[in-house]
Design an enzyme around this catalytic site. Sequence first.
Site, mmCIF file in Angstrom:
data_model
loop_
_atom_site.group_PDB
_atom_site.id
_atom_site.type_symbol
_atom_site.label_atom_id
_atom_site.label_comp_id
_atom_site.label_asym_id
_atom_site.label_seq_id
_atom_site.Cartn_x
_atom_site.Cartn_y
_atom_site.Cartn_z
ATOM 1 N N GLY A 12 0.601 -1.185 -0.334
ATOM 2 C CA GLY A 12 0.073 0.041 -0.205
ATOM 3 C C GLY A 12 0.919 1.008 -0.174
ATOM 4 O O GLY A 12 0.412 2.253 0.612
ATOM 5 N N HIS A 103 -0.086 -0.701 -13.840
ATOM 6 C CA HIS A 103 0.436 -1.421 -14.179
ATOM 7 C C HIS A 103 2.349 -1.639 -13.842
ATOM 8 O O HIS A 103 2.474 -0.254 -15.131
ATOM 9 C CB HIS A 103 0.388 -2.405 -15.454
ATOM 10 C CG HIS A 103 1.057 -3.577 -15.477
ATOM 11 N ND1 HIS A 103 0.509 -4.817 -14.547
ATOM 12 C CD2 HIS A 103 1.672 -3.786 -16.176
ATOM 13 C CE1 HIS A 103 1.456 -5.480 -14.812
ATOM 14 N NE2 HIS A 103 2.080 -5.300 -15.919
HETATM 15 C C1 GRF Z 1 2.949 -1.350 -7.196
HETATM 16 O O1 GRF Z 1 4.330 -1.190 -8.293
HETATM 17 C C2 GRF Z 1 1.935 -1.686 -7.938
HETATM 18 O O2 GRF Z 1 2.215 -0.854 -10.161
HETATM 19 C C3 GRF Z 1 2.008 -2.076 -8.450
HETATM 20 O O3 GRF Z 1 2.120 -3.319 -7.062
HETATM 21 C C4 GRF Z 1 2.786 -2.473 -6.849
HETATM 22 C C5 GRF Z 1 1.903 -2.208 -5.099
HETATM 23 O O4 GRF Z 1 3.214 -1.231 -4.230
HETATM 24 N N1 GRF Z 1 0.559 -3.298 -9.555
HETATM 25 P P1 GRF Z 1 2.244 -1.028 -3.005
HETATM 26 O O5 GRF Z 1 1.619 -1.404 -2.460
HETATM 27 O O6 GRF Z 1 1.238 -0.010 -3.309
HETATM 28 O O7 GRF Z 1 3.732 -0.401 -2.536
#
Ligand code: GRF
Length: 191
Positions: A12, A103
């Site tokens: 998150g 993504h």
């Molecule tokens: C990010 O790299 C997002 O693009 C991907 O999952 C990751 C999530 O990271 N789909 P976080 O939970 O926001 O730290």
Amino acid sequence: MRSIAIFASGSGSNAENINSWFLGSPLGKVALILTDNPNAYVLERAKGMGVEAIVFSALDLKSGQVLSILQNRSIDMIVLAGFLRLIPADMVMAYRRRIINIHPALLPKFGGKGMYGDNVHKAVLAAGEAESGITIHYVNEHYDEGDIIFQAKCSVSKSDTAQTLAEKIHALEYAHYPRVLEELLSMMGAD
Ligand code: GRF
């Protein structure tokens, strides 16, 4: 002022970054964090942010219960930030072009089911790509196939590992995701 709901399945850090950005915005605020993972660290972050958080099951998502929660709270925009499940068709229809995903690669390459987190970065490295980046896109009924809104690139060097690439990608995400979301909100108009 528009209300944003963020869906996250893991750490998150994007959710937290987006929340901080919108603390200073007249256009919108993060009203709700939703997760399908009762152990997700995003729940700890939500406490720290003082934002309400809801844990739901796969069935809640499919049965329309999550959609009811969003509609009952007058959520205007759904932001996916590291959310791993497919958004059901009824939610896509109810929130057409108001569900946004990020993504961690340059779609249409390295997308689709199973392409999340380190899997993406490992695939990019294995393919010997010289560049990777982020794709912010609308969500439709298929994984990673909605219209692209914004992309930003970073270089991939021979010495990169999944971890160092993830760090570069996260930096791009933090710099651009909130800004792009705010732009989309401004196009929706304010009330
Ligand atoms: C990010 O790299 C997002 O693009 C991907 O999952 C990751 C999530 O990271 N789909 P976080 O939970 O926001 O730290």
